[in-house]
Design a protein around this motif. Structure first.
Motif, PDB file in Angstrom:
ATOM      1  N   SER A 704     -26.173   6.609  59.276  1.00  0.00           N
ATOM      2  CA  SER A 704     -26.440   6.931  57.869  1.00  0.00           C
ATOM      3  C   SER A 704     -26.118   8.391  57.572  1.00  0.00           C
ATOM      4  O   SER A 704     -25.579   8.709  56.504  1.00  0.00           O
ATOM      5  CB  SER A 704     -27.898   6.626  57.527  1.00  0.00           C
ATOM      6  N   VAL A 705     -26.439   9.276  58.521  1.00  0.00           N
ATOM      7  CA  VAL A 705     -26.089  10.693  58.331  1.00  0.00           C
ATOM      8  C   VAL A 705     -24.570  10.865  58.292  1.00  0.00           C
ATOM      9  O   VAL A 705     -24.030  11.644  57.495  1.00  0.00           O
ATOM     10  CB  VAL A 705     -26.713  11.548  59.453  1.00  0.00           C
ATOM     11  N   LEU A 706     -23.858  10.102  59.153  1.00  0.00           N
ATOM     12  CA  LEU A 706     -22.396  10.181  59.148  1.00  0.00           C
ATOM     13  C   LEU A 706     -21.830   9.692  57.811  1.00  0.00           C
ATOM     14  O   LEU A 706     -20.923  10.315  57.244  1.00  0.00           O
ATOM     15  CB  LEU A 706     -21.837   9.345  60.297  1.00  0.00           C
ATOM     16  N   TRP A 707     -22.385   8.582  57.282  1.00  0.00           N
ATOM     17  CA  TRP A 707     -21.917   8.087  55.980  1.00  0.00           C
ATOM     18  C   TRP A 707     -22.211   9.100  54.866  1.00  0.00           C
ATOM     19  O   TRP A 707     -21.412   9.277  53.953  1.00  0.00           O
ATOM     20  CB  TRP A 707     -22.602   6.753  55.642  1.00  0.00           C
ATOM     21  N   GLN A 708     -23.371   9.751  54.964  1.00  0.00           N
ATOM     22  CA  GLN A 708     -23.721  10.739  53.935  1.00  0.00           C
ATOM     23  C   GLN A 708     -22.748  11.910  53.914  1.00  0.00           C
ATOM     24  O   GLN A 708     -22.591  12.581  52.900  1.00  0.00           O
ATOM     25  CB  GLN A 708     -25.141  11.266  54.185  1.00  0.00           C
ATOM     26  N   THR A 709     -22.111  12.156  55.044  1.00  0.00           N
ATOM     27  CA  THR A 709     -21.093  13.210  55.101  1.00  0.00           C
ATOM     28  C   THR A 709     -19.715  12.667  54.753  1.00  0.00           C
ATOM     29  O   THR A 709     -18.945  13.316  54.041  1.00  0.00           O
ATOM     30  CB  THR A 709     -21.056  13.834  56.508  1.00  0.00           C
TER      31      THR A 709
END
Length: 780
Positions: A704-709
């Motif tokens: 999810s953190v990767l998608w947020q970036t």
């Protein structure tokens, strides 16, 4: 509102920042580091003009014009020879010196001249010669090192340079590489070159493009800790402050972080200044003393950064309703308006449009309109990106759990996500425009040669009078050489070369073996002792006038200053005829061809030898083996690598400087993004711990953190590509060049921006894993 009230509220905010406990200190340190990185690069930028000026002055101070006027030997003269070379792509500045009296001019950086067989070298050259990598170069410089060149005699800390002692240089005067001088420095009457408007435009755009991301990052850094700050502001409202006072206190906290950031930035700059002396970026190196910021520009940075921190904070809070029970930002925000955001890029285009088609033939560009137009277009990226992110994420549908977590987070705080990638987007947009401009005008600064690099890869010019036929045999035996072809050449004229007027008509004379001459002309027959008059090129009329049997011609034996013996030659009666072919030099030439047996001893002393070499370029260091052989044969030999084109040094230096600046900006982008990412993770620590406590897998949270970036950076790069292509097209129209897209450069810059974000995301994973623990819910 009085200035006293402003100062009191700002001061209260500063006190809150320094007395806010552990959380306050962490927040302020993050802000200070982010601002400090930007300030360090700004200080570096303010120091660049001085660094370039010092480099230029150092180079001017050591100039030794070997093609200057002829001087007589005196107590204050020095004979000097230019022996510049290249080693594995790096320039090596070399000089042979022979002082002729006690008052001979001393080169900058030297205390005395080395004796014959000795040399003084730059520190970088000394280190290279002492290493295993410098073995081949050591063979080329058979001198004993007796000292080092001091800083005043060098333009950079990594410059390779030497002065070697020699003797009997005076007989080798040629008006080109060897001369007698009585001072170092430029001639007293140096011509003033007219500035090229296109190059000035390039410099202006480069500075705006490189500095704009720095300003964006500073503006982002002062807003670190926004969510926690909002809760503090609500508490202030609860104890009685009004909304305006609360905003001023928040601005005071940002001011504290920016002031500490100035201190950090100064420290970072001083550390970077020392580091600058030990690194070389795209062929440019400096000494730390060069990086001395202009006091006026440094003062401007010291005033502008705190002022920007206050203004950015007030602007960010303009629509935030701060109430005693909370901040009305957690509710669904109002949709961002598009119309005023479009005004910025449209205003930039309006500034640049009047200069379209101006080129370099219709006067200089208005630098204020150029800077203003480029700034507005790049600022337009920062204004449009939040709207684009908000509009896109609001329409994103369902997906996996990690996707839903990321999308929902982006929908709640799209502004924070956009701020994270604003700097990347601005940098990529500017870089794409610059690459398009460089690609569009590079042909104007490129001269295409007639050199056939398929036939010849290197050429070595020997000193006048040196036997060139034996030299060809030595080159042929050199490692990496497939074929060596040597010729000797000079000019024939119908008058004395040493007279005031000189000859009225001239024609070239070339000497070589029959095999060599057959490469230059179609000959009926050839044996040693033959002489040919060759036509079929540009100088046929001169050949017809001068190459007539029985006519006496004069060979050019002058030293470049009109001095030298008068060497004559009588055209023989058995002169043969031939037709010119494209020779090893890459062109056809009418003239006189002569075999070695037809050349007298006096004539051979006037010939300058050239050796044309075909190499096995698959062999590493083939060029270095050739240069070593050339140095053994003749220390003054000039070894040149052939190329199909030559590019303007000014254009190349600007492009090189841009690459160096881009490296620094990308490093700043990466560091600032990492700080920003860590700050956002720190604010979400309890949320992450809650999700883990309820059973969410760490892999899901990590994705999810990767998608947020990934989602904001993808949108940012698409917007940056659009704006960059538009700006690049406008700049090409301004210089009168054909509009075209340099796709490889565009894709490489976009990929570099994405790689920086991906690297930052990977570096933030370890602290993310540490935060994803149920123990993070504990509070004290």
């Amino acid at each position: 509102m009085s200035a006293r009230q402003w100062s009191r509220d700002l001061g209260m905010g500063v006190r809150f920042a320094f007395t806010g406990g552990r959380e306050g200190w962490i927040r302020m340190l993050l802000t200070a580091v982010g601002v400090g990185l930007g300030v360090a690069l700004l200080l570096l930028t303010t120091a660049i003009p001085n660094a370039l000026a010092v480099r230029d002055q150092r180079n001017q101070d050591r100039l030794d014009y070997t093609y200057g006027p002829h001087r007589a030997k005196a107590a204050n003269t020095l004979v000097i020879s230019d022996t510049d070379s290249t080693f594995r792509g790096s320039d090596v500045r070399g000089r042979l010196v022979e002082p002729e009296g006690p008052r001979a001019p001393l080169a900058p950086g030297l205390t005395k001249y080395p004796a014959p067989g000795e040399m003084v070298v730059s520190p970088a050259l000394k280190d290279l010669l002492g290493s295993a990598d410098g073995k081949l170069l050591r063979e080329r410089l058979p001198y004993r090192i007796t000292g080092t060149i001091a800083e005043p005699g060098l333009v950079g800390s990594h410059e390779l340079a030497y002065y070697a002692g020699a003797k009997d240089l005076a007989p080798r005067f040629d008006g080109w590489r060897t001369a007698r001088i009585d001072h170092f420095g430029p001639p007293k009457a140096s011509p003033v070159n007219k500035a090229d408007p296109v190059l000035i435009l390039l410099v202006l755009v480069v500075f705006v493009v490189l500095l704009m991301p720095v300003a964006v990052f500073i503006a982002t850094a002062v807003r670190f800790g926004g969510e926690r700050r909002d809760r503090r502001l609500a508490a202030l409202r609860l104890v009685g402050s009004d909304s305006r006072m609360t905003r001023r206190i928040a601005a005071g906290e940002a001011l504290a972080g920016s002031l500490l950031g100035l201190v950090f930035g100064t420290v970072f700059f001083l550390l970077g200044r020392q580091l600058a002396g030990s690194v070389e970026i795209v062929g440019i190196s400096v000494f730390p003393s060069y990086l001395d910021p202009s006091p006026a520009l440094a003062a401007l940075v010291a005033l502008a950064v705190p002022a920007a921190a206050v203004l950015v904070t007030l602007f960010a809070l303009r629509r935030v309703v701060i109430e005693p029970l909370g901040v009305v930002r957690t509710a669904k925000p109002t949709r961002r308006r598009l119309w005023w955001r479009l005004l910025l890029p449209l205003g930039g285009l309006a500034c640049l449009a009047p200069m379209m088609g101006q080129g370099r033939n219709n006067g200089t560009f208005n630098e204020y309109l150029v800077i203003g137009g480029v700034l507005l277009l790049l600022v337009g990226v920062t204004a449009l990106l939040p709207w684009v992110v908000e509009a896109v994420v609001a329409r994103l549908g369902s997906g996996g759990l990690s996707w839903q977590l990321a999308v929902r987070r982006l929908q709640l705080s799209s502004g924070s996500a956009a701020r994270l990638v604003n700097g990347i987007a601005v940098a990529v947009a500017g870089a794409i425009a610059l690459q398009m401009l460089f690609a569009g005008v590079q042909d104007d600064y490129t001269k295409y040669t007639a050199q056939n690099t398929d036939r010849v890869q290197m050429q070595v010019n020997l000193s006048r009078g040196l036997p060139f036929l034996p030299a060809a045999q030595q080159f042929a035996a050199t490692k990496g050489v497939r074929k060596a072809t040597s010729v000797g050449s000079t000019e024939l004229g119908d008058g004395r070369w040493s007279s005031d007027k000189g000859p009225a008509n001239t024609v070239g004379l070339t000497v070589g073996t029959c095999a060599t001459l057959r490469e230059m002309a179609d000959l009926p027959s050839c044996r040693d002792g033959d002489v040919f008059a060759v036509t079929g090129a540009d100088r046929d009329a001169d050949v017809a006038k001068l190459a007539r049997p029985g006519r006496t011609l004069h060979l050019d034996a002058s030293d470049g200053a009109g001095n030298g013996p008068d060497v004559v030659w009588t055209v023989p009666g058995n002169l043969k005829r031939g037709r010119a072919l494209i020779g090893p030099a890459g062109f056809k030439e009418s003239g006189v061809l002569m075999t070695p047996a037809a050349v007298s001893h006096r004539m051979s002393a006037t010939l300058t030898g050239s050796v044309y070499l075909a190499l096995d370029e698959s062999l590493p260091d083939a060029h270095e083996y050739v240069r070593n052989t050339a140095a053994r044969i003749d220390p003054l030999a000039n070894a040149m690598v052939w190329s199909s084109s030559e590019r303007s040094k000014q254009f190349t230096s600007i492009r090189t400087g841009t690459s160096a600046g881009a490296v620094c900006v990308l490093a700043l982008i990466g560091a600032s993004l990492l700080v920003s990412q860590l700050e956002q993770l720190r604010e979400r620590r309890k949320l992450l711990s809650s999700l883990v406590a309820f059973g969410t897998r760490r892999r899901t949270l990590g994705l999810s953190v990767l998608w947020q970036t990934a989602i904001p950076i993808t949108l940012g790069l698409l917007l940056a590509s659009t704006v960059g292509l538009t700006l690049g097209a406008v700049l090409l129209k301004m210089v009168g060049a054909t509009v075209g897209v340099d796709w490889p450069s565009m894709l490489s810059m976009t990929g570099a921006g994405a790689a920086v974000v991906l690297t930052v995301t990977l570096l933030s994973l370890p602290p993310l894993l540490r935060m994803m623990r149920p123990e993070g819910l504990r509070t004290e």
